[in-house]
Write an enzyme that holds these catalytic residues in place. Structure first.
Site, short mmCIF file in Angstrom:
data_model
loop_
_atom_site.label_atom_id
_atom_site.label_comp_id
_atom_site.label_asym_id
_atom_site.label_seq_id
_atom_site.Cartn_x
_atom_site.Cartn_y
_atom_site.Cartn_z
N THR A 93 0.14 4.79 0.96
CA THR A 93 0.04 5.73 2.06
C THR A 93 0.34 5.07 3.40
O THR A 93 -0.31 4.12 3.80
CB THR A 93 -1.38 6.35 2.10
N ASP A 120 -6.89 -1.41 4.10
CA ASP A 120 -6.02 -2.52 3.71
C ASP A 120 -6.42 -3.83 4.38
O ASP A 120 -5.94 -4.89 3.99
CB ASP A 120 -4.56 -2.21 4.07
N GLY A 174 -5.26 4.20 -2.99
CA GLY A 174 -6.50 4.91 -3.27
C GLY A 174 -6.25 6.27 -3.88
O GLY A 174 -7.18 6.97 -4.26
N ASP A 207 0.87 -1.17 0.00
CA ASP A 207 0.00 0.00 0.00
C ASP A 207 0.91 1.22 0.00
O ASP A 207 2.02 1.18 0.55
CB ASP A 207 -0.88 0.00 1.25
N ASP A 261 -1.18 -0.54 6.07
CA ASP A 261 -1.28 0.00 7.43
C ASP A 261 -2.66 0.54 7.77
O ASP A 261 -2.91 0.91 8.91
CB ASP A 261 -0.27 1.13 7.63
#
Length: 659
Positions: free
Chosen positions: A335, A537, A487, A333, A533
């Protein structure tokens, strides 16, 4: 259950071993006898058998009912034979006494299963952590003002007041007010989203810089957050738990021991040695006791999890650790994983005739009284450049647009495109190219307006972790492909991927799509790890073959993962794979020894060497089984010498950051 039974059986096993005549002879000590002392090992051993062994026999019943004999069946066979044989010896029918072997077998098996259960138990706290994102109460707007009610009292059509810093209690539409809403827990988008009348908001998100009145559209099970909860629950329930290698080995050994025992009984009975047939059959089944096999994997797992913890890896699920060695793709991921998850001032451009230092001092002055994340990032970035903010006055927050203050006698405003549109201004020619380039890279562009003139522009972005590039390079060296799911917009994702050397990118991905993307990567029987995180997710972490959570992330991500990176360092993904490969090697070595030893010892116990003058006594067979256990335990301890590649904390250095 295994823990409690282990400690009690251990307490009972100690006197059984000490009272054993064989043990006293081997170690050269004598315990004074007293009336009934000859039966004390039998009494204590029977208690151990009934209390500690019953759980294995229940498990064996289940395995036999499913026609899948495994470790429980093998253990049960061994302890029943040892129990019956021990009583025969106590009653004088056999010249053998193995109560100590029965007690130690049950105690060691309880220890092994306790270690195993502790290492494979994956917390179900993810759903609880998701539920905790919702506030306990909501402020419902009434004709007389507002009233505080529980979430269960809300109905579709109600209007609720969400104050600055509060969480949205239900999915709905903004009926009045303006605010920036942090939706990162749902969308993964690192930037707050400006909300105005008519915009949709999601339960669990946080309002900042303004208050909102929200008309409730969905409650309870219909909310987006509840949908994520269902995804996590379904993914956890459907996660494949491959049968442990030790169970497969135990199943093989069960059939081998059963066949060898039957053959031994029949062969020696036909040869006329009936007592020898019974003793040798019992010896075969006792020597098949899976002391070493029962510890072969749990002990390695216990040591590897301890080793991982010292290196910043919290192993929550042993299956995840086992699978990490086979990974084909690691999906990060963006971010909070490859990036820090917080905005940082990255660039500044001043209009003609404007000093850059003075511009930054002025901007920091305007933003110094704001609690907005972008404002705080700007002030922090200005001070990191060695520039102190000027002294402002008359600060005013402009929800959804920016901020305004008086600095040096001038009214200065800082904000995005909405602010310029409201003021009827456009970006000056000398700044436009720079601002357009920043925007194309996915950065947040803010303009500085003084006396109705745009005097500068700033770029703010989610800062990439300096260690992320090294993590990607190391994974490539190990033959593992790297992908990124986010995202954020395609421009942001492409910019980050280009700078880090990532192979594949999926942008603007919603929570349900993340889990589906992981499933697509798993096509073709590929092993996939997901590193993330955030709440968004959690379904993907639970769906992946290996879920890896950044330790500084949300409780939901941590609870949904099998491995947690306590130091929040993506390079530790490499360490997890190295630990997995080393752990697997030790597992295989122990299993080869444990099963191979049995396959060699069983024929000897059956009496194949009797024609050459060697008949293995049952007590000696029990000792050899203990030696086998010591060998397995010693080999597992060698795993402690593993040194994982890491540029974070040193080996053995304590990790203080909680997971």
């Amino acid at each position: 259950m295994f823990r409690d039974r282990f400690w009690l059986t251990l307490a009972l096993t100690v006197p059984v071993v000490l009272l054993s005549h064989d043990v006293q002879t081997w170690l050269g000590y004598t315990i004074p006898m007293f009336p009934g002392s000859d039966y004390l090992p039998a009494i204590l051993g029977t208690i151990v058998f009934l209390y500690g062994g019953l759980v294995f026999m229940r498990g064996a019943v289940g395995e036999l009912r499913d026609r899948q004999p495994g470790m429980m069946t093998l253990i049960s066979l061994a302890i029943v034979v040892a129990f019956v044989t021990s009583w025969f010896g106590t009653l004088g029918l056999f010249e053998v006494e193995i109560w100590w072997e029965l007690a130690t077998l049950i105690t060691i098996m309880l220890l092994g299963h306790w270690l195993e259960m502790r290492s494979i138990a994956q917390a179900r706290g993810a759903l609880t952590a998701l539920a905790e994102l919702l506030p306990d109460t909501a402020e419902r707007v009434t004709g007389a003002g507002t009233e505080t009610v529980g979430l269960s009292a809300l109905a579709v059509g109600d209007v609720v007041l969400v104050r600055p810093g509060a969480r949205v209690p239900a999915d709905g539409t903004v009926a009045a007010g303006q605010a920036d809403v942090d939706e990162s827990m749902i969308t993964g988008e690192s930037r707050s989203v400006a909300k105005d009348v008519g915009d949709r908001v999601v339960a669990g998100t946080v309002a900042a810089g303004g208050s909102l009145r929200i008309r409730v559209d969905a409650i309870g099970e219909q909310t987006a957050l509840s949908g994520i909860m269902r995804l996590v629950e379904a993914a956890q329930a459907s996660a494949s738990r491959a049968q442990a290698l030790a169970d497969r080995a135990a199943a093989l050994l069960f059939y081998v021991a059963l066949a060898a025992g039957s053959l031994t009984l029949v062969a020696w009975w036909i040869l006329g040695d009936r007592e020898g047939a019974l003793v040798r059959t019992a010896t075969v089944l006792v020597i098949a006791c899976p002391h070493a096999l029962g510890l072969a994997i749990p002990l390695v797992i216990a040591i590897s999890t301890s080793l991982g913890a010292r290196n910043g890896l919290l192993v929550k699920n042993r299956i995840a650790l086992e699978r990490a060695r086979e990974l084909d793709v690691v999906i990060f991921d963006k971010t909070g994983t490859l990036t820090r998850g917080q905005p940082a001032l990255s660039d500044v451009a001043a209009a003609h005739g404007v000093d850059e230092t003075e511009l930054l001092s002025t901007v920091a002055a305007v933003e110094s009284d704001s609690e907005h994340p972008l404002a705080q990032a700007i002030v922090r970035g200005v001070r990191e450049r060695g520039i102190e903010p000027a002294v402002p006055s008359g600060f005013e927050s402009l929800p959804g647009r920016g901020a305004r203050a008086v600095v040096g006698g001038r009214t200065v405003q800082v904000g995005g495109p909405r602010l310029l549109a409201e003021l009827g201004l456009s970006t000056p020619t000398e700044l436009r190219a720079q601002a357009d380039r920043w925007a194309s890279e996915g950065r947040t562009v803010l303009h500085v307006v003084a006396d109705s003139r745009v005097i500068g522009a700033l770029a703010v972005e989610d800062e990439i972790r300096p260690e992320s590039r090294e993590a990607v390079d190391r994974l490539h060296e190990m033959g593992v492909k790297v992908a990124m799911i986010t995202g954020d917009s395609q421009a942001v994702a492409d910019s980050v991927a280009r700078r880090l050397g990532i192979d594949e990118v999926a942008a603007q991905v919603l929570p349900g799509d993340k889990a589906a993307a992981v499933a697509r990567f798993q096509a073709g029987r590929r092993r996939v790890a997901m590193v993330g995180d955030g709440v968004n997710d959690a379904p993907a972490l639970a769906t992946a073959d290996v879920g890896i959570a950044i330790g500084a992330g949300t409780d939901v991500a941590v609870e949904s993962a099998g491995i947690v990176l306590v130091r929040s360092d993506p390079r530790d993904v490499v360490g997890a794979i190295e630990l997995s490969r080393a752990t697997y090697r030790k597992m295989i070595q122990n299993l080869v020894w444990a099963t191979g030893y049995n396959l060699v010892a069983i024929p000897v116990a059956a009496g194949v060497l009797v024609p050459w003058g060697f008949d293995l006594p049952m007590a000696v067979g029990a000792i050899l089984m203990s030696v086998s256990t010591i060998v397995v335990a010693a080999n597992a301890q060698l795993l402690r010498g593993l040194r994982l590649r890491s540029d974070g904390l040193g080996e053995g250095e304590p990790v203080t950051q909680p997971a």
